[in-house]
Design a protein around this motif. Structure first.
Motif, PDB file in Angstrom:
ATOM      1  N   GLY A  34      -7.566 -82.528  55.746  1.00 46.84           N
ATOM      2  CA  GLY A  34      -7.383 -81.852  57.014  1.00 46.84           C
ATOM      3  C   GLY A  34      -7.184 -80.349  56.907  1.00 46.84           C
ATOM      4  O   GLY A  34      -6.865 -79.691  57.900  1.00 46.84           O
ATOM      5  N   LYS A  36      -8.016 -76.415  56.815  1.00 49.89           N
ATOM      6  CA  LYS A  36      -8.968 -75.639  57.624  1.00 49.89           C
ATOM      7  C   LYS A  36     -10.186 -75.186  56.819  1.00 49.89           C
ATOM      8  O   LYS A  36     -11.298 -75.179  57.316  1.00 49.89           O
ATOM      9  CB  LYS A  36      -8.282 -74.402  58.214  1.00 49.89           C
ATOM     10  CG  LYS A  36      -7.112 -74.708  59.108  1.00 49.89           C
ATOM     11  CD  LYS A  36      -7.534 -74.957  60.508  1.00 49.89           C
ATOM     12  CE  LYS A  36      -6.288 -75.131  61.380  1.00 49.89           C
ATOM     13  NZ  LYS A  36      -6.540 -75.946  62.527  1.00 49.89           N
ATOM     14  N   ARG A  87     -10.754 -89.520  60.548  1.00 46.96           N
ATOM     15  CA  ARG A  87     -10.860 -88.938  61.900  1.00 46.96           C
ATOM     16  C   ARG A  87      -9.766 -87.889  62.113  1.00 46.96           C
ATOM     17  O   ARG A  87     -10.015 -86.815  62.637  1.00 46.96           O
ATOM     18  CB  ARG A  87     -10.760 -90.054  62.943  1.00 46.96           C
ATOM     19  CG  ARG A  87     -10.777 -89.597  64.372  1.00 46.96           C
ATOM     20  CD  ARG A  87     -12.097 -89.062  64.870  1.00 46.96           C
ATOM     21  NE  ARG A  87     -13.143 -90.056  64.749  1.00 46.96           N
ATOM     22  CZ  ARG A  87     -14.426 -89.778  64.855  1.00 46.96           C
ATOM     23  NH1 ARG A  87     -14.825 -88.538  65.101  1.00 46.96           N
ATOM     24  NH2 ARG A  87     -15.333 -90.698  64.714  1.00 46.96           N
ATOM     25  N   ARG A  88      -8.550 -88.191  61.646  1.00 43.08           N
ATOM     26  CA  ARG A  88      -7.449 -87.218  61.774  1.00 43.08           C
ATOM     27  C   ARG A  88      -7.741 -85.960  60.975  1.00 43.08           C
ATOM     28  O   ARG A  88      -7.452 -84.852  61.421  1.00 43.08           O
ATOM     29  CB  ARG A  88      -6.130 -87.822  61.303  1.00 43.08           C
ATOM     30  CG  ARG A  88      -5.404 -88.569  62.380  1.00 43.08           C
ATOM     31  CD  ARG A  88      -4.051 -89.019  61.924  1.00 43.08           C
ATOM     32  NE  ARG A  88      -4.286 -90.179  61.051  1.00 43.08           N
ATOM     33  CZ  ARG A  88      -3.584 -90.473  59.965  1.00 43.08           C
ATOM     34  NH1 ARG A  88      -2.583 -89.730  59.601  1.00 43.08           N
ATOM     35  NH2 ARG A  88      -3.867 -91.526  59.244  1.00 43.08           N
ATOM     36  N   GLU A  90     -10.570 -84.607  60.292  1.00 42.75           N
ATOM     37  CA  GLU A  90     -11.539 -83.776  61.007  1.00 42.75           C
ATOM     38  C   GLU A  90     -10.882 -83.077  62.193  1.00 42.75           C
ATOM     39  O   GLU A  90     -11.154 -81.909  62.456  1.00 42.75           O
ATOM     40  CB  GLU A  90     -12.726 -84.634  61.456  1.00 42.75           C
ATOM     41  CG  GLU A  90     -13.907 -83.805  61.895  1.00 42.75           C
ATOM     42  CD  GLU A  90     -15.175 -84.606  62.001  1.00 42.75           C
ATOM     43  OE1 GLU A  90     -16.053 -84.434  61.137  1.00 42.75           O
ATOM     44  OE2 GLU A  90     -15.299 -85.395  62.946  1.00 42.75           O
ATOM     45  N   GLU A  91     -10.000 -83.759  62.887  1.00 41.29           N
ATOM     46  CA  GLU A  91      -9.292 -83.141  64.017  1.00 41.29           C
ATOM     47  C   GLU A  91      -8.378 -82.018  63.548  1.00 41.29           C
ATOM     48  O   GLU A  91      -8.357 -80.939  64.131  1.00 41.29           O
ATOM     49  CB  GLU A  91      -8.485 -84.201  64.771  1.00 41.29           C
ATOM     50  CG  GLU A  91      -9.348 -85.187  65.520  1.00 41.29           C
ATOM     51  CD  GLU A  91      -8.575 -86.396  66.049  1.00 41.29           C
ATOM     52  OE1 GLU A  91      -7.331 -86.469  65.853  1.00 41.29           O
ATOM     53  OE2 GLU A  91      -9.218 -87.267  66.656  1.00 41.29           O
ATOM     54  N   TRP A  92      -7.611 -82.258  62.482  1.00 41.00           N
ATOM     55  CA  TRP A  92      -6.687 -81.243  61.963  1.00 41.00           C
ATOM     56  C   TRP A  92      -7.431 -80.009  61.463  1.00 41.00           C
ATOM     57  O   TRP A  92      -6.986 -78.888  61.658  1.00 41.00           O
ATOM     58  CB  TRP A  92      -5.844 -81.799  60.828  1.00 41.00           C
ATOM     59  CG  TRP A  92      -4.868 -82.862  61.211  1.00 41.00           C
ATOM     60  CD1 TRP A  92      -4.384 -83.146  62.470  1.00 41.00           C
ATOM     61  CD2 TRP A  92      -4.258 -83.811  60.335  1.00 41.00           C
ATOM     62  NE1 TRP A  92      -3.520 -84.207  62.418  1.00 41.00           N
ATOM     63  CE2 TRP A  92      -3.418 -84.636  61.122  1.00 41.00           C
ATOM     64  CE3 TRP A  92      -4.347 -84.049  58.971  1.00 41.00           C
ATOM     65  CZ2 TRP A  92      -2.670 -85.670  60.570  1.00 41.00           C
ATOM     66  CZ3 TRP A  92      -3.591 -85.077  58.439  1.00 41.00           C
ATOM     67  CH2 TRP A  92      -2.762 -85.880  59.226  1.00 41.00           C
ATOM     68  N   SER A  93      -8.538 -80.241  60.788  1.00 40.51           N
ATOM     69  CA  SER A  93      -9.258 -79.118  60.180  1.00 40.51           C
ATOM     70  C   SER A  93     -10.058 -78.313  61.200  1.00 40.51           C
ATOM     71  O   SER A  93     -10.433 -77.177  60.936  1.00 40.51           O
ATOM     72  CB  SER A  93     -10.199 -79.615  59.087  1.00 40.51           C
ATOM     73  OG  SER A  93     -11.259 -80.363  59.653  1.00 40.51           O
ATOM     74  N   GLU A  94     -10.326 -78.935  62.362  1.00 38.38           N
ATOM     75  CA  GLU A  94     -11.122 -78.287  63.415  1.00 38.38           C
ATOM     76  C   GLU A  94     -12.508 -77.886  62.914  1.00 38.38           C
ATOM     77  O   GLU A  94     -13.054 -76.850  63.297  1.00 38.38           O
ATOM     78  CB  GLU A  94     -10.376 -77.089  63.998  1.00 38.38           C
ATOM     79  CG  GLU A  94      -9.055 -77.469  64.633  1.00 38.38           C
ATOM     80  CD  GLU A  94      -8.253 -76.277  65.121  1.00 38.38           C
ATOM     81  OE1 GLU A  94      -8.554 -75.125  64.733  1.00 38.38           O
ATOM     82  OE2 GLU A  94      -7.303 -76.504  65.895  1.00 38.38           O
ATOM     83  N   ARG A  95     -13.049 -78.699  62.023  1.00 34.69           N
ATOM     84  CA  ARG A  95     -14.402 -78.462  61.508  1.00 34.69           C
ATOM     85  C   ARG A  95     -15.021 -79.815  61.200  1.00 34.69           C
ATOM     86  O   ARG A  95     -14.323 -80.777  60.916  1.00 34.69           O
ATOM     87  CB  ARG A  95     -14.377 -77.597  60.239  1.00 34.69           C
ATOM     88  CG  ARG A  95     -13.641 -78.255  59.088  1.00 34.69           C
ATOM     89  CD  ARG A  95     -13.629 -77.380  57.829  1.00 34.69           C
ATOM     90  NE  ARG A  95     -12.738 -77.956  56.832  1.00 34.69           N
ATOM     91  CZ  ARG A  95     -13.067 -78.937  55.997  1.00 34.69           C
ATOM     92  NH1 ARG A  95     -14.283 -79.433  56.016  1.00 34.69           N
ATOM     93  NH2 ARG A  95     -12.195 -79.419  55.134  1.00 34.69           N
TER      94      ARG A  95
END
Length: 106
Positions: A34, A36, A87-88, A90-95
């Motif tokens: 996760g 960035k 899925r988390r 990808e959401e945390w990384s915002e990419r």
């Protein structure tokens, strides 16, 4: 363990990765838990598709292809079914998490 060649230094780089068996090879996701930033090993694979995967002490010489569009979506679903936490990440990384398929070298 994924072994790549540094794209700038040419040095050997070893990175622990999670793999999923997929289409006569192994699926590798660049989620980095996760973070960035996209992991360095992703950039190394984009620069040089040849790598090694060590799986239960067996070294595999592989050629790696990055998946895009529909192929990525199918692979992502396969990875998510085995590792729902992806899925988390990808959401945390915002990419979008880059996905690669590693197959044995010909």
């Amino acid at each position: 363990m994924l072994v790549t060649t540094g794209r700038r230094t040419g040095a050997v780089r070893k990175t622990p990765v999670t793999i999923t068996p997929y289409e006569n090879g192994f699926l590798i996701g660049g989620g980095a838990g996760g973070q960035k930033a996209t992991p360095d090993w992703v950039h190394n694979l984009r620069a040089n598709r040849r790598a090694q995967l060590t799986i239960t002490r067996i070294v595999h010489d592989v050629v790696v292809d990055e998946l895009t569009a529909e192929a990525r979506d199918r692979a992502y679903a396969a990875m998510e079914s085995q590792y729902p936490s992806v899925r988390r990440f990808e959401e945390w990384s915002e990419r979008p998490i880059p996905l690669f398929v590693a197959r044995p070298c010909p």
